[in-house]
Design a protein around this motif. Structure first.
Motif, PDB file in Angstrom:
ATOM      1  N   LYS A  86      -5.837   4.299  11.951  1.00  0.00           N
ATOM      2  CA  LYS A  86      -5.301   2.982  12.338  1.00  0.00           C
ATOM      3  C   LYS A  86      -5.654   2.639  13.785  1.00  0.00           C
ATOM      4  N   ILE A 113      -3.937   9.520   9.451  1.00  0.00           N
ATOM      5  CA  ILE A 113      -3.715   8.083   9.200  1.00  0.00           C
ATOM      6  C   ILE A 113      -3.532   7.357  10.534  1.00  0.00           C
ATOM      7  N   GLU A 159       0.226  13.728   1.841  1.00  0.00           N
ATOM      8  CA  GLU A 159       0.869  13.247   3.076  1.00  0.00           C
ATOM      9  C   GLU A 159       1.902  14.240   3.610  1.00  0.00           C
ATOM     10  N   MET A 219       0.857  -1.193   0.000  1.00  0.00           N
ATOM     11  CA  MET A 219       0.000   0.000   0.000  1.00  0.00           C
ATOM     12  C   MET A 219       0.894   1.244   0.000  1.00  0.00           C
ATOM     13  N   GLY A 220       0.309   2.356  -0.371  1.00  0.00           N
ATOM     14  CA  GLY A 220       0.997   3.642  -0.273  1.00  0.00           C
ATOM     15  C   GLY A 220       2.359   3.647  -0.947  1.00  0.00           C
ATOM     16  N   GLY A 221       3.354   4.126  -0.223  1.00  0.00           N
ATOM     17  CA  GLY A 221       4.706   4.236  -0.774  1.00  0.00           C
ATOM     18  C   GLY A 221       5.257   2.896  -1.242  1.00  0.00           C
ATOM     19  N   SER A 222       4.916   1.817  -0.544  1.00  0.00           N
ATOM     20  CA  SER A 222       5.436   0.498  -0.936  1.00  0.00           C
ATOM     21  C   SER A 222       4.809   0.035  -2.252  1.00  0.00           C
ATOM     22  N   THR A 256       1.249  -3.342   7.890  1.00  0.00           N
ATOM     23  CA  THR A 256       0.075  -2.847   7.168  1.00  0.00           C
ATOM     24  C   THR A 256      -0.921  -3.988   6.937  1.00  0.00           C
ATOM     25  N   PRO A 260       7.338   5.646   5.651  1.00  0.00           N
ATOM     26  CA  PRO A 260       7.368   4.703   4.511  1.00  0.00           C
ATOM     27  C   PRO A 260       7.454   5.389   3.148  1.00  0.00           C
ATOM     28  N   SER A 279       6.142  -4.136   2.572  1.00  0.00           N
ATOM     29  CA  SER A 279       5.594  -3.216   3.581  1.00  0.00           C
ATOM     30  C   SER A 279       6.755  -2.679   4.399  1.00  0.00           C
ATOM     31  N   TYR A 280       6.948  -1.372   4.347  1.00  0.00           N
ATOM     32  CA  TYR A 280       8.085  -0.788   5.059  1.00  0.00           C
ATOM     33  C   TYR A 280       7.994  -1.101   6.558  1.00  0.00           C
ATOM     34  N   SER A 281       6.825  -0.843   7.132  1.00  0.00           N
ATOM     35  CA  SER A 281       6.667  -1.105   8.572  1.00  0.00           C
ATOM     36  C   SER A 281       6.544  -2.591   8.866  1.00  0.00           C
ATOM     37  N   VAL A 309       1.555  12.106  10.103  1.00  0.00           N
ATOM     38  CA  VAL A 309       0.312  11.880   9.341  1.00  0.00           C
ATOM     39  C   VAL A 309      -0.791  11.545  10.343  1.00  0.00           C
TER      40      VAL A 309
HETATM   41  O1  LIG Z   1       5.009   0.438   3.652  1.00  0.00           O
HETATM   42  P1  LIG Z   1       4.028   0.267   4.745  1.00  0.00           P
HETATM   43  O2  LIG Z   1       4.661   0.353   6.109  1.00  0.00           O
HETATM   44  O3  LIG Z   1       3.205  -0.965   4.579  1.00  0.00           O
HETATM   45  O4  LIG Z   1       3.047   1.490   4.672  1.00  0.00           O
HETATM   46  C1  LIG Z   1       2.102   1.705   3.671  1.00  0.00           C
HETATM   47  C2  LIG Z   1       1.434   3.039   3.930  1.00  0.00           C
HETATM   48  O5  LIG Z   1       0.899   2.961   5.234  1.00  0.00           O
HETATM   49  C3  LIG Z   1       0.534   4.131   5.949  1.00  0.00           C
HETATM   50  O6  LIG Z   1      -0.758   4.534   5.617  1.00  0.00           O
HETATM   51  C4  LIG Z   1       1.529   5.253   5.793  1.00  0.00           C
HETATM   52  O7  LIG Z   1       1.162   6.432   6.431  1.00  0.00           O
HETATM   53  C5  LIG Z   1       1.827   5.481   4.342  1.00  0.00           C
HETATM   54  O8  LIG Z   1       2.752   6.544   4.213  1.00  0.00           O
HETATM   55  C6  LIG Z   1       2.411   4.192   3.815  1.00  0.00           C
HETATM   56  O9  LIG Z   1       2.892   4.354   2.516  1.00  0.00           O
END
Ligand SMILES: O=P(O)(O)OC[C@H]1O[C@H](O)[C@H](O)[C@@H](O)[C@@H]1O
Length: 349
Positions: free
Chosen positions: A344, A340, A234, A52-55, A101, A147, A96-98, A337
């Motif tokens: 969550k 967001i 964002e 999702m998003g940046g990923s 997600t 991310p 997924s950066y984190s 953000v």
């Molecule tokens: O790459 P991830 O950690 O899965 O995040 C995916 C997305 O999740 C959140 O909504 C962040 O605020 C976004 O900036 C990000 O791109």
């Protein structure tokens, strides 16, 4: 205001300017991390990048970049579920950066059930935990960024994963070339460069108090336009919109009639690339004639660089800087953000 460096530093509490400036180094680091990453893939018939998003944008950039170079389909999946075609011959990249997600985690579980060949790209979180426990290869990238500011990690590692899977030729040369172009470009975009010479500051000034409407082109800058839109929201905490040529010529163009006062607040930006189809270039000119009087302005931003990759990233870079400057004009820190995070938190209850 954008030339007052102390003021910018005061607003930029979490260091977004620094993260943007170091995108080229991030790509270098991503390359060296990927070099040491090896896994076995066999008989791959399609690729799904789930995120999702940046990923997801990282995956989509890979898709567009490789459009005419790869013979198997690449799909970027932003849903909770995966398409029915996913099976043992799918290279499934969970990005997924984190690593936390929920949509991406849900698709990971489905891909596992389908027996896909899974690779996880993440800093950690549940994704890393599960992938390690399940015995899938994990490409671990450094934590500490938002991310969306980790686009260099997600793009380069995804591309290198396709290389390591034997799907594409070694892309290192083109990545290094793009890194060189970005290093030159940042010297024209960084905060120390005053407004009159700084294209990103000028664009942010156009956007301030108005609605940026970013137009890319199918097959070249479509994903960059989406990236710009996301970054204005964002980082800039501002509403923005994007669409793609030539699709917008078949419907949206008719809408440039009402509401008249609102249209006067639209700043149209054409993202332009040498590789845009000649008919698209012509369409852009005619469209300008049709809409120019209805809107505040039509800006043009031209990609720079000798390769497709460099040009794509040059446009991303200009958009990233613009979004950070827009945040400053809006008197806000580009990093947090809040909306967001709230969403969550509510979902977690
Ligand atoms: O790459 P991830 O950690 O899965 O995040 C995916 C997305 O999740 C959140 O909504 C962040 O605020 C976004 O900036 C990000 O791109």
């Amino acid at each position: 205001m954008l030339d007052d460096l102390n003021k910018l530093q005061e607003l930029d509490k979490e260091g977004m300017l620094d993260a943007v400036y170091h995108l080229p180094e991030q790509m270098e680091e991503a390359l060296s991390i990927s070099e040491g990453f090896n896994f076995k893939a066999s008989n791959i018939k399609n690729v799904v990048v789930s995120g999702m998003g940046g990923s997801a944008i990282g995956g989509d950039l890979v898709r567009v970049y490789l459009m005419d170079r790869v013979r198997i389909p690449i799909l970027v999946n932003r849903a909770y579920s995966i398409p029915a075609f996913v099976d043992g011959s799918t290279l499934f990249i969970a990005s997924s950066y984190s690593g936390n997600t929920e949509e991406t985690l849900s698709t990971y579980a489905e891909a596992k059930q389908k027996g896909a060949q899974i690779v996880a790209i993440t800093t950690g979180g549940k994704l890393k935990e599960m992938a390690l426990a399940d015995g899938y290869p994990v490409l671990t990238i450094p934590a500490g960024y938002q991310p969306r500011a980790a686009i260099g990690y997600s793009f380069v590692t995804t591309l290198m994963t396709l290389y390591k899977a034997g799907i594409i030729d070694d892309p290192k040369g083109e990545i290094n070339d793009a890194i060189g172009v970005l290093k030159d470009l940042r010297e024209q975009l960084k905060p120390e460069v005053m407004f009159e010479d700084n294209n990103a500051k000028q664009l942010a000034d156009d956007f301030y108090g108005r609605l940026p409407v970013i137009y890319g082109s199918a097959g070249t800058t479509e994903i960059v336009a989406q990236r710009w839109k996301g970054q204005m929201s964002e980082n800039g905490k501002a509403m923005a919109y994007y669409n793609v040529f030539s699709e917008l010529n078949h419907n949206e163009i008719v809408g440039f009639e009402f509401p008249k006062e609102l249209l006067k607040k639209f700043v149209i930006v054409y993202l332009q690339d040498d590789e845009d189809h000649p008919r698209i270039k012509r369409r852009m000119e005619i469209t300008r004639e049709i809409i120019e009087d209805a809107v505040y302005k039509v800006d043009e931003v031209q990609a720079v660089g000798g390769t497709r990759l460099a040009r794509l990233f040059s446009l991303i870079y200009i958009g990233d800087y613009t979004s950070v400057y827009l945040a400053f004009l809006n008197g806000t820190d580009p990093s947090p953000v809040k909306r967001i995070s709230y969403l969550k938190d509510q979902l977690a209850k």
